[in-house]
Design an enzyme around this catalytic site. Structure first.
Site, PDB file in Angstrom:
ATOM      1  N   LYS A   9       0.821  -1.211   0.000  1.00 54.10           N
ATOM      2  CA  LYS A   9       0.000   0.000   0.000  1.00 54.10           C
ATOM      3  C   LYS A   9       0.862   1.273   0.000  1.00 54.10           C
ATOM      4  O   LYS A   9       2.065   1.227   0.293  1.00 54.10           O
ATOM      5  CB  LYS A   9      -0.927  -0.013   1.215  1.00 54.10           C
ATOM      6  CG  LYS A   9      -1.986  -1.109   1.148  1.00 54.10           C
ATOM      7  CD  LYS A   9      -2.889  -1.036   2.376  1.00 54.10           C
ATOM      8  CE  LYS A   9      -3.992  -2.060   2.330  1.00 54.10           C
ATOM      9  NZ  LYS A   9      -4.862  -1.946   3.532  1.00 54.10           N
ATOM     10  N   TYR A  49     -12.316  -1.574  -4.324  1.00 57.25           N
ATOM     11  CA  TYR A  49     -12.877  -1.789  -2.986  1.00 57.25           C
ATOM     12  C   TYR A  49     -14.398  -1.626  -2.967  1.00 57.25           C
ATOM     13  O   TYR A  49     -14.971  -1.273  -1.942  1.00 57.25           O
ATOM     14  CB  TYR A  49     -12.232  -0.824  -1.991  1.00 57.25           C
ATOM     15  CG  TYR A  49     -10.825  -1.212  -1.607  1.00 57.25           C
ATOM     16  CD1 TYR A  49     -10.579  -2.299  -0.778  1.00 57.25           C
ATOM     17  CD2 TYR A  49      -9.736  -0.482  -2.062  1.00 57.25           C
ATOM     18  CE1 TYR A  49      -9.291  -2.653  -0.412  1.00 57.25           C
ATOM     19  CE2 TYR A  49      -8.436  -0.831  -1.700  1.00 57.25           C
ATOM     20  CZ  TYR A  49      -8.224  -1.916  -0.877  1.00 57.25           C
ATOM     21  OH  TYR A  49      -6.945  -2.266  -0.512  1.00 57.25           O
ATOM     22  N   PHE A  57     -15.885   3.949   6.475  1.00 55.87           N
ATOM     23  CA  PHE A  57     -14.471   4.166   6.150  1.00 55.87           C
ATOM     24  C   PHE A  57     -14.190   4.211   4.650  1.00 55.87           C
ATOM     25  O   PHE A  57     -13.043   4.408   4.244  1.00 55.87           O
ATOM     26  CB  PHE A  57     -13.604   3.073   6.801  1.00 55.87           C
ATOM     27  CG  PHE A  57     -13.944   1.671   6.357  1.00 55.87           C
ATOM     28  CD1 PHE A  57     -13.394   1.134   5.203  1.00 55.87           C
ATOM     29  CD2 PHE A  57     -14.823   0.893   7.106  1.00 55.87           C
ATOM     30  CE1 PHE A  57     -13.714  -0.156   4.796  1.00 55.87           C
ATOM     31  CE2 PHE A  57     -15.143  -0.404   6.714  1.00 55.87           C
ATOM     32  CZ  PHE A  57     -14.590  -0.922   5.547  1.00 55.87           C
ATOM     33  N   ARG A  85      -2.127 -14.340   3.901  1.00 56.73           N
ATOM     34  CA  ARG A  85      -2.847 -13.713   5.010  1.00 56.73           C
ATOM     35  C   ARG A  85      -2.113 -13.948   6.334  1.00 56.73           C
ATOM     36  O   ARG A  85      -2.060 -13.055   7.187  1.00 56.73           O
ATOM     37  CB  ARG A  85      -4.285 -14.190   5.056  1.00 56.73           C
ATOM     38  CG  ARG A  85      -5.062 -13.702   3.821  1.00 56.73           C
ATOM     39  CD  ARG A  85      -6.541 -13.910   3.902  1.00 56.73           C
ATOM     40  NE  ARG A  85      -7.169 -13.048   4.888  1.00 56.73           N
ATOM     41  CZ  ARG A  85      -7.393 -11.746   4.734  1.00 56.73           C
ATOM     42  NH1 ARG A  85      -7.021 -11.127   3.620  1.00 56.73           N
ATOM     43  NH2 ARG A  85      -7.987 -11.056   5.680  1.00 56.73           N
ATOM     44  N   THR A  91      -5.440  -7.399  10.647  1.00 58.40           N
ATOM     45  CA  THR A  91      -5.699  -6.140   9.938  1.00 58.40           C
ATOM     46  C   THR A  91      -5.154  -4.941  10.703  1.00 58.40           C
ATOM     47  O   THR A  91      -4.566  -4.034  10.116  1.00 58.40           O
ATOM     48  CB  THR A  91      -7.212  -5.975   9.696  1.00 58.40           C
ATOM     49  OG1 THR A  91      -7.676  -7.119   8.971  1.00 58.40           O
ATOM     50  CG2 THR A  91      -7.511  -4.725   8.897  1.00 58.40           C
ATOM     51  N   ARG A 102       2.358  -6.669   8.857  1.00 56.44           N
ATOM     52  CA  ARG A 102       1.627  -5.527   9.424  1.00 56.44           C
ATOM     53  C   ARG A 102       2.207  -5.101  10.770  1.00 56.44           C
ATOM     54  O   ARG A 102       2.206  -3.908  11.085  1.00 56.44           O
ATOM     55  CB  ARG A 102       0.146  -5.854   9.518  1.00 56.44           C
ATOM     56  CG  ARG A 102      -0.501  -5.848   8.137  1.00 56.44           C
ATOM     57  CD  ARG A 102      -1.957  -6.184   8.192  1.00 56.44           C
ATOM     58  NE  ARG A 102      -2.600  -5.957   6.899  1.00 56.44           N
ATOM     59  CZ  ARG A 102      -3.672  -6.606   6.496  1.00 56.44           C
ATOM     60  NH1 ARG A 102      -4.242  -7.508   7.278  1.00 56.44           N
ATOM     61  NH2 ARG A 102      -4.206  -6.337   5.318  1.00 56.44           N
ATOM     62  N   ASN A 112      -1.997   0.017   7.138  1.00 57.21           N
ATOM     63  CA  ASN A 112      -1.490  -1.282   7.586  1.00 57.21           C
ATOM     64  C   ASN A 112      -0.585  -1.986   6.572  1.00 57.21           C
ATOM     65  O   ASN A 112      -0.394  -3.186   6.622  1.00 57.21           O
ATOM     66  CB  ASN A 112      -2.633  -2.182   8.036  1.00 57.21           C
ATOM     67  CG  ASN A 112      -3.612  -2.488   6.932  1.00 57.21           C
ATOM     68  OD1 ASN A 112      -3.428  -2.105   5.782  1.00 57.21           O
ATOM     69  ND2 ASN A 112      -4.680  -3.186   7.289  1.00 57.21           N
ATOM     70  N   HIS A 115      -2.166  -5.458   1.501  1.00 56.61           N
ATOM     71  CA  HIS A 115      -3.514  -5.995   1.255  1.00 56.61           C
ATOM     72  C   HIS A 115      -3.366  -7.398   0.703  1.00 56.61           C
ATOM     73  O   HIS A 115      -2.405  -7.702  -0.001  1.00 56.61           O
ATOM     74  CB  HIS A 115      -4.254  -5.129   0.228  1.00 56.61           C
ATOM     75  CG  HIS A 115      -5.488  -5.785  -0.313  1.00 56.61           C
ATOM     76  ND1 HIS A 115      -6.717  -5.640   0.288  1.00 56.61           N
ATOM     77  CD2 HIS A 115      -5.679  -6.608  -1.376  1.00 56.61           C
ATOM     78  CE1 HIS A 115      -7.615  -6.345  -0.398  1.00 56.61           C
ATOM     79  NE2 HIS A 115      -7.007  -6.936  -1.416  1.00 56.61           N
ATOM     80  N   GLU A 126      -9.852  -9.795  -7.846  1.00 51.95           N
ATOM     81  CA  GLU A 126      -8.773  -8.839  -7.618  1.00 51.95           C
ATOM     82  C   GLU A 126      -7.630  -9.010  -8.610  1.00 51.95           C
ATOM     83  O   GLU A 126      -7.095  -8.012  -9.119  1.00 51.95           O
ATOM     84  CB  GLU A 126      -8.279  -8.955  -6.171  1.00 51.95           C
ATOM     85  CG  GLU A 126      -9.322  -8.482  -5.176  1.00 51.95           C
ATOM     86  CD  GLU A 126      -8.870  -8.551  -3.734  1.00 51.95           C
ATOM     87  OE1 GLU A 126      -9.560  -7.964  -2.890  1.00 51.95           O
ATOM     88  OE2 GLU A 126      -7.822  -9.176  -3.437  1.00 51.95           O
TER      89      GLU A 126
END
Length: 137
Positions: A9, A49, A57, A85, A91, A102, A112, A115, A126
């Protein structure tokens, strides 16, 4: 072999963590079969998203994801979705286990660092959002 989408990110990219994150990806045995550095527009971020549209948010998420460059990747490995993950961690970086990306690179729930797709159906959408079939090795 399973595929998943991974994003470094804008916060992690701006802080110079892309190299460290990529190193961890390779160390964990993932194969990177597609990678692009890009800057999302707010419209592109909203499309990606879309499942969060209407949530409190959503506007902040669109703004953040379009705030600077990011790196999108397709990772391949046995159990790639779960494996990625697990490497990302919780998260919220405050809740993430030591040794996760993270925990190491994230600074807040909204910043964070990375993704990842959460299910095979999500991964298919995605990956297709950013990569055409011929883009992948």
């Amino acid at each position: 072999m399973e595929r998943t989408l991974a994003i470094i990110k804008p916060d992690a990219f701006a802080a110079g963590h892309a190299g460290g994150i990529l190193a961890r990806i390779y160390e964990e045995g993932f194969r990177v079969i597609g990678m692009k550095k890009l800057a999302l527009s707010e419209k592109q971020a909203a499309g990606f998203y879309y499942v969060h549209e209407g949530k409190p948010f959503f506007d902040d998420l669109k703004g953040f994801m379009s705030s600077g460059p990011c790196v999108v990747m397709v990772l391949e490995a046995d159990g790639a979705i779960r494996k990625w993950r697990d490497l990302m961690g919780a998260t919220n970086p405050a809740d993430a286990a030591a040794g996760t990306l993270r925990k190491e690179f994230g600074t807040s729930l909204g910043r964070n660092a990375v993704h990842g797709s959460d299910a095979p159906e999500t991964a298919a959408f995605e990956v297709g959002y950013f990569f055409a079939g011929l883009d992948l090795l």
